[in-house]
Design an enzyme around this catalytic site. Structure first.
Site, PDB file in Angstrom:
ATOM      1  N   THR A  13       0.820  -1.211   0.000  1.00  0.00           N
ATOM      2  CA  THR A  13       0.000   0.000   0.000  1.00  0.00           C
ATOM      3  C   THR A  13       0.849   1.254   0.000  1.00  0.00           C
ATOM      4  OG1 THR A  13      -1.751  -1.168   1.195  1.00  0.00           O
ATOM      5  CG2 THR A  13      -1.809   1.231   1.244  1.00  0.00           C
ATOM      6  N   GLY A 132       2.805   8.112  10.939  1.00  0.00           N
ATOM      7  CA  GLY A 132       2.509   8.368   9.537  1.00  0.00           C
ATOM      8  C   GLY A 132       2.957   9.729   9.057  1.00  0.00           C
ATOM      9  N   GLU A 188      -5.894  -5.362  11.605  1.00  0.00           N
ATOM     10  CA  GLU A 188      -5.538  -6.590  10.895  1.00  0.00           C
ATOM     11  C   GLU A 188      -6.395  -7.751  11.383  1.00  0.00           C
ATOM     12  OE1 GLU A 188      -3.407  -6.626   8.476  1.00  0.00           O
ATOM     13  OE2 GLU A 188      -2.457  -4.660   8.746  1.00  0.00           O
ATOM     14  N   ASP A 199       2.730  -2.217  19.104  1.00  0.00           N
ATOM     15  CA  ASP A 199       3.027  -1.222  18.078  1.00  0.00           C
ATOM     16  C   ASP A 199       3.307   0.139  18.715  1.00  0.00           C
ATOM     17  OD1 ASP A 199       2.719  -0.245  15.082  1.00  0.00           O
ATOM     18  OD2 ASP A 199       1.466   1.087  16.285  1.00  0.00           O
ATOM     19  N   LYS A 203       6.961   2.596  18.988  1.00  0.00           N
ATOM     20  CA  LYS A 203       7.005   4.024  18.671  1.00  0.00           C
ATOM     21  C   LYS A 203       7.410   4.836  19.896  1.00  0.00           C
ATOM     22  CE  LYS A 203       3.479   3.323  15.139  1.00  0.00           C
ATOM     23  NZ  LYS A 203       2.052   3.480  14.783  1.00  0.00           N
ATOM     24  N   GLY A 300      -2.069   4.648   6.634  1.00  0.00           N
ATOM     25  CA  GLY A 300      -2.637   4.769   5.297  1.00  0.00           C
ATOM     26  C   GLY A 300      -1.549   4.990   4.271  1.00  0.00           C
TER      27      GLY A 300
END
Length: 425
Positions: A13, A132, A188, A199, A203, A300
């Site tokens: 993606t 992101g 998911e 996750d 970070k 995204g």
């Protein structure tokens, strides 16, 4: 104008969006970087898999080493630790700079990669690894390089924020909200990395390393997920004027740094309380700049590609004009506090016997361990029981645990329910 050759490892993606934008915005990107950015090869697992028409199939190969051998800048978007780690190290050895969005790899092997990039005289960029499109890595590495960071608090996982937001605004239970997140593609099929906090912990480790100039590993972060959060927990938080968020917290203390990821009650007046859906937000507290907030889409294809391309432009400009990305700074070497040394306000829910004198005995147990109670709310009980919600002033985790151990074995306490941190407004 000089050509800078770009090689992509991975074309899912995000990789597809990166390749598309490199083509569509080629003139603008060339003007910004001072070089023509040319995609020379794209490594994929399956050459025959369906692809977006934006992908030139003539660039595809199933040999990542071929990609690395041709590139001045390697964009790693395959994820995971291996073979990503080995391929990035190979790229450094060939003299290529690397742009990656791989937070798991950086949390596990960041120091090794930073040292290898420095030894090779090339760049390592990773804006896309955290939140992101939100430019928080750049903010910490460069914009705030002249300030002293005191705390970093963030909603850095869009999946969990979406789930908790649905539970808050629509009254869903956890399972129902998770199913909807999976249906919409936010979660998911196996959501463990998200809902168990892993996750966000990766970070958190990256952000803490940048903020406090100290090497922080994933194992240094104290992690709790959101699987246990119920509709009752959300309702109780609302009665306290709070919302439940999965918060990644990194705070500077007098004796070290405290790292925590877990469900946290955030007052409605706090800027993170208004972050809805799958969005990310990070609040930074600095000595001179005071409070800053970074907000935007944390996942995204297009948003993450935006972060990747910002790094590509920077790395390409260094190829043309000289210079390097900021190097790893670990001069502070602050001690990472053990979970029991952490401090926070807490909210504890438990069921007790609905009898005269029980509340006094509960508050006495807190006081005996040095935990000061800010408020106690008694709910309507059944069968001779009452539900108590106690909110503390800031207390040491170890003192709270000792208090709860005493109350758990007390004859007047039926059950100690969930314990959540409470953030200051």
């Amino acid at each position: 104008m000089k050509d800078v050759r770009i090689g992509l490892l991975g074309c899912g993606t995000v990789g597809t969006q990166v390749a598309r934008l490199l083509e569509e915005q080629s003139q603008d990107l060339a003007a910004r970087s001072g070089a023509r950015l040319k995609v020379v090869a794209i490594a994929v697992r399956d050459l025959e898999a369906p692809r977006d028409p934006a992908i030139d199939r003539g660039l595809l190969t199933d040999d990542p080493h071929r990609v690395i051998s041709q590139a001045d800048i390697v964009i790693e978007l395959i994820g995971g630790v291996e073979p990503a780690r080995s391929l990035i190290l190979e790229a450094f050895r060939t003299g290529a700079s690397v742009v990656t969005g791989n937070k798991a790899l950086l949390a596990a092997h960041g120091p090794e990669l930073y040292q290898a990039a420095a030894a090779a005289g090339v760049d390592l960029y990773y804006e896309a690894a955290v939140a992101g499109a939100v430019p928080v890595v750049y903010g910490l590495r460069e914009s705030l390089a002249g300030d002293r960071i005191m705390a970093v608090l963030g909603i850095v996982n869009g999946t969990t924020n979406y789930i908790l937001d649905e539970m808050t605004t629509k009254g869903m239970d956890f399972g129902e909200a998770l199913a909807k997140a999976q249906e919409l593609g936010y979660a998911e099929a196996d959501p463990s990395a998200d809902v168990d906090g892993l996750d966000a912990a990766a970070k958190c480790a990256i952000l803490a390393s940048l903020a406090f100039h100290t090497r922080v590993a994933l194992d240094d972060v104290h992690v709790h997920g959101i699987r246990h959060i119920t509709a009752d927990d959300v309702a109780t938080a609302a009665r306290s004027g709070c919302v439940v968020k999965l918060i990644a917290s990194a705070k500077r203390r007098p004796d070290g740094i405290e790292l925590h990821v877990g469900p946290t009650l955030v007052p409605a007046t706090h800027p993170l309380a208004s972050v809805h859906g799958p969005f990310n937000a990070i609040v930074i507290e600095a000595e001179a700049a005071d409070r800053l907030m970074f907000y935007g889409r944390g996942a995204g294809g297009a948003p993450t590609a935006s972060a990747v391309l910002s790094d590509v432009v920077a790395a390409a400009s260094h190829r043309v004009d000289g210079g390097h990305a900021p190097r790893e700074l670990v001069y502070a070497d602050l001690r990472v506090l053990a979970p029991q040394e952490g401090r926070s306000r807490f909210q504890v829910e438990f069921t007790v016997l609905d009898e005269v004198g029980v509340l006094t005995r509960v508050t006495s147990a807190f006081a005996s361990h040095g935990v000061s109670i800010r408020s106690v709310v008694q709910g309507v009980g059944e069968g001779g029981l009452a539900r108590l919600t106690a909110t503390t002033h800031e207390a040491c985790q170890a003192d709270l645990e000792a208090t709860l151990a005493e109350l758990s074995s007390a004859p007047f306490v039926a059950e100690v329910h969930h314990v959540n941190r409470v953030e200051e407004s």
